[in-house]
Design a protein around this motif. Sequence first.
Motif, PDB file in Angstrom:
ATOM      1  N   GLY A  68      20.190  -3.011   3.310  1.00 41.15           N
ATOM      2  CA  GLY A  68      20.575  -2.809   1.927  1.00 41.15           C
ATOM      3  C   GLY A  68      21.540  -1.655   1.804  1.00 41.15           C
ATOM      4  N   VAL A  69      22.293  -1.647   0.726  1.00 43.87           N
ATOM      5  CA  VAL A  69      23.228  -0.561   0.419  1.00 43.87           C
ATOM      6  C   VAL A  69      22.966  -0.147  -1.018  1.00 43.87           C
ATOM      7  CG1 VAL A  69      25.658   0.100   0.211  1.00 43.87           C
ATOM      8  CG2 VAL A  69      24.951  -1.464   2.022  1.00 43.87           C
ATOM      9  N   GLU A  70      22.916   1.168  -1.233  1.00 47.38           N
ATOM     10  CA  GLU A  70      22.609   1.703  -2.553  1.00 47.38           C
ATOM     11  C   GLU A  70      23.645   2.756  -2.911  1.00 47.38           C
ATOM     12  OE1 GLU A  70      18.731   3.718  -4.724  1.00 47.38           O
ATOM     13  OE2 GLU A  70      18.865   3.739  -2.554  1.00 47.38           O
ATOM     14  N   GLN A  71      24.116   2.700  -4.128  1.00 44.30           N
ATOM     15  CA  GLN A  71      25.063   3.700  -4.629  1.00 44.30           C
ATOM     16  C   GLN A  71      24.281   4.730  -5.434  1.00 44.30           C
ATOM     17  OE1 GLN A  71      28.716   3.092  -4.590  1.00 44.30           O
ATOM     18  NE2 GLN A  71      29.126   5.112  -5.390  1.00 44.30           N
ATOM     19  N   ILE A  72      24.378   5.997  -5.040  1.00 45.10           N
ATOM     20  CA  ILE A  72      23.764   7.093  -5.794  1.00 45.10           C
ATOM     21  C   ILE A  72      24.882   8.062  -6.134  1.00 45.10           C
ATOM     22  CG2 ILE A  72      22.090   8.965  -5.785  1.00 45.10           C
ATOM     23  CD1 ILE A  72      20.427   7.324  -3.816  1.00 45.10           C
ATOM     24  N   GLY A  73      25.224   8.106  -7.409  1.00 46.68           N
ATOM     25  CA  GLY A  73      26.364   8.925  -7.821  1.00 46.68           C
ATOM     26  C   GLY A  73      27.628   8.372  -7.199  1.00 46.68           C
ATOM     27  N   THR A  74      28.319   9.213  -6.456  1.00 43.37           N
ATOM     28  CA  THR A  74      29.564   8.777  -5.818  1.00 43.37           C
ATOM     29  C   THR A  74      29.370   8.389  -4.350  1.00 43.37           C
ATOM     30  OG1 THR A  74      30.087  11.060  -5.204  1.00 43.37           O
ATOM     31  CG2 THR A  74      30.953  10.248  -7.331  1.00 43.37           C
ATOM     32  N   GLU A  75      28.130   8.479  -3.863  1.00 40.76           N
ATOM     33  CA  GLU A  75      27.891   8.210  -2.445  1.00 40.76           C
ATOM     34  C   GLU A  75      27.137   6.904  -2.235  1.00 40.76           C
ATOM     35  OE1 GLU A  75      27.712  11.824   0.157  1.00 40.76           O
ATOM     36  OE2 GLU A  75      26.307  12.363  -1.446  1.00 40.76           O
ATOM     37  N   LYS A  76      27.480   6.223  -1.133  1.00 33.70           N
ATOM     38  CA  LYS A  76      26.787   5.003  -0.755  1.00 33.70           C
ATOM     39  C   LYS A  76      25.839   5.320   0.402  1.00 33.70           C
ATOM     40  CE  LYS A  76      29.986   1.397  -2.090  1.00 33.70           C
ATOM     41  NZ  LYS A  76      30.776   0.266  -1.636  1.00 33.70           N
ATOM     42  N   PHE A  77      24.628   4.795   0.295  1.00 27.06           N
ATOM     43  CA  PHE A  77      23.629   4.936   1.347  1.00 27.06           C
ATOM     44  C   PHE A  77      23.289   3.549   1.871  1.00 27.06           C
ATOM     45  CE2 PHE A  77      23.227   8.716  -1.162  1.00 27.06           C
ATOM     46  CZ  PHE A  77      22.912   9.711  -0.254  1.00 27.06           C
ATOM     47  N   ALA A  78      23.107   3.453   3.177  1.00 27.13           N
ATOM     48  CA  ALA A  78      22.751   2.181   3.799  1.00 27.13           C
ATOM     49  C   ALA A  78      21.414   2.332   4.519  1.00 27.13           C
ATOM     50  CB  ALA A  78      23.830   1.753   4.785  1.00 27.13           C
ATOM     51  N   ASP A  79      20.574   1.320   4.370  1.00 28.22           N
ATOM     52  CA  ASP A  79      19.319   1.226   5.117  1.00 28.22           C
ATOM     53  C   ASP A  79      19.644   0.432   6.375  1.00 28.22           C
ATOM     54  OD1 ASP A  79      16.759   0.927   6.071  1.00 28.22           O
ATOM     55  OD2 ASP A  79      16.057  -0.321   4.417  1.00 28.22           O
ATOM     56  N   VAL A  80      19.683   1.120   7.517  1.00 29.35           N
ATOM     57  CA  VAL A  80      20.177   0.504   8.750  1.00 29.35           C
ATOM     58  C   VAL A  80      19.156   0.583   9.881  1.00 29.35           C
ATOM     59  CG1 VAL A  80      22.591   1.023   8.214  1.00 29.35           C
ATOM     60  CG2 VAL A  80      21.279   2.620   9.595  1.00 29.35           C
ATOM     61  N   GLU A  81      19.361  -0.309  10.832  1.00 26.15           N
ATOM     62  CA  GLU A  81      18.650  -0.253  12.104  1.00 26.15           C
ATOM     63  C   GLU A  81      19.708  -0.371  13.191  1.00 26.15           C
ATOM     64  OE1 GLU A  81      14.544  -1.869  13.901  1.00 26.15           O
ATOM     65  OE2 GLU A  81      15.781  -3.391  12.933  1.00 26.15           O
ATOM     66  N   LEU A  82      19.686   0.563  14.127  1.00 27.24           N
ATOM     67  CA  LEU A  82      20.628   0.595  15.239  1.00 27.24           C
ATOM     68  C   LEU A  82      19.819   0.548  16.524  1.00 27.24           C
ATOM     69  CD1 LEU A  82      22.793   3.557  13.880  1.00 27.24           C
ATOM     70  CD2 LEU A  82      23.156   1.119  13.495  1.00 27.24           C
ATOM     71  N   MET A  83      20.144  -0.377  17.422  1.00 28.09           N
ATOM     72  CA  MET A  83      19.350  -0.561  18.632  1.00 28.09           C
ATOM     73  C   MET A  83      20.255  -0.724  19.851  1.00 28.09           C
ATOM     74  SD  MET A  83      16.442  -3.222  17.212  1.00 28.09           S
ATOM     75  CE  MET A  83      17.581  -4.435  16.567  1.00 28.09           C
ATOM     76  N   GLN A  84      19.838  -0.082  20.959  1.00 39.51           N
ATOM     77  CA  GLN A  84      20.569  -0.196  22.216  1.00 39.51           C
ATOM     78  C   GLN A  84      19.579  -0.472  23.346  1.00 39.51           C
ATOM     79  OE1 GLN A  84      24.227   0.269  22.966  1.00 39.51           O
ATOM     80  NE2 GLN A  84      23.241  -0.991  24.513  1.00 39.51           N
ATOM     81  N   PRO A  85      19.693  -1.629  24.010  1.00 40.66           N
ATOM     82  CA  PRO A  85      18.808  -1.913  25.146  1.00 40.66           C
ATOM     83  C   PRO A  85      19.073  -0.959  26.320  1.00 40.66           C
ATOM     84  CG  PRO A  85      19.837  -3.927  24.342  1.00 40.66           C
ATOM     85  CD  PRO A  85      20.533  -2.770  23.678  1.00 40.66           C
ATOM     86  N   MET A  86      17.980  -0.479  26.927  1.00 43.47           N
ATOM     87  CA  MET A  86      18.061   0.476  28.032  1.00 43.47           C
ATOM     88  C   MET A  86      17.268  -0.033  29.231  1.00 43.47           C
ATOM     89  SD  MET A  86      19.873   2.999  27.082  1.00 43.47           S
ATOM     90  CE  MET A  86      20.688   3.343  25.556  1.00 43.47           C
ATOM     91  N   ASP A  87      17.459   0.640  30.370  1.00 45.76           N
ATOM     92  CA  ASP A  87      16.754   0.237  31.591  1.00 45.76           C
ATOM     93  C   ASP A  87      15.275   0.600  31.563  1.00 45.76           C
ATOM     94  OD1 ASP A  87      17.403   2.966  31.755  1.00 45.76           O
ATOM     95  OD2 ASP A  87      17.558   2.925  33.939  1.00 45.76           O
ATOM     96  N   ARG A  88      14.907   1.580  30.755  1.00 42.57           N
ATOM     97  CA  ARG A  88      13.498   1.987  30.665  1.00 42.57           C
ATOM     98  C   ARG A  88      13.297   2.778  29.374  1.00 42.57           C
ATOM     99  NH1 ARG A  88      16.155   5.758  33.549  1.00 42.57           N
ATOM    100  NH2 ARG A  88      15.591   7.923  33.206  1.00 42.57           N
TER     101      ARG A  88
END
Length: 168
Positions: A68-88
Amino acid sequence: MSSLKSNKSGGTIENRISVNERYEAQNLLTYRGRIKQNETALVLQRMQAYVRKHQLAVTGDFVSATFGVEQIGTEKFADVELMQPMDRMEEPEGELFWKPRFCLEGAIKLEYTGPKEGFPVACEEMQRYMQIYGYIPISAGYVVTKQNIGAGNDVNLQVYIGVSHNVL
């Protein structure tokens, strides 16, 4: 469904939409939170620092989702998930945590190769495809950034969206 289009530089844009696809990855270093849209790079830097500190090896393509993305005042906030597969997996630190396994089955998949600017249009085509054929999304779109980037400034991205197989 597949479509090819020419871009302004004379190359081609390729979209492929397929159904009943699966995406799976293991040992995912993960960030999930609400951030200003311009703070993504800072979170990625913290993830990279963690990888260097623990001498981890990347084993797969980077995955991201925006819930989701939300505008609060002049700023945009995003609810994100960032994932990187690793060896362990190592001990989590701060806002970073581990997912032992991520699996999305029975998904609609978009494969896109072309300029970054054309990606939103390809996603709109995917949405239209889902509407036409009656697919009901049950997950966010998980964007997989392929490590073998296309020619020039082109990107190679895959989007997986979990869909309901119910007929209502």
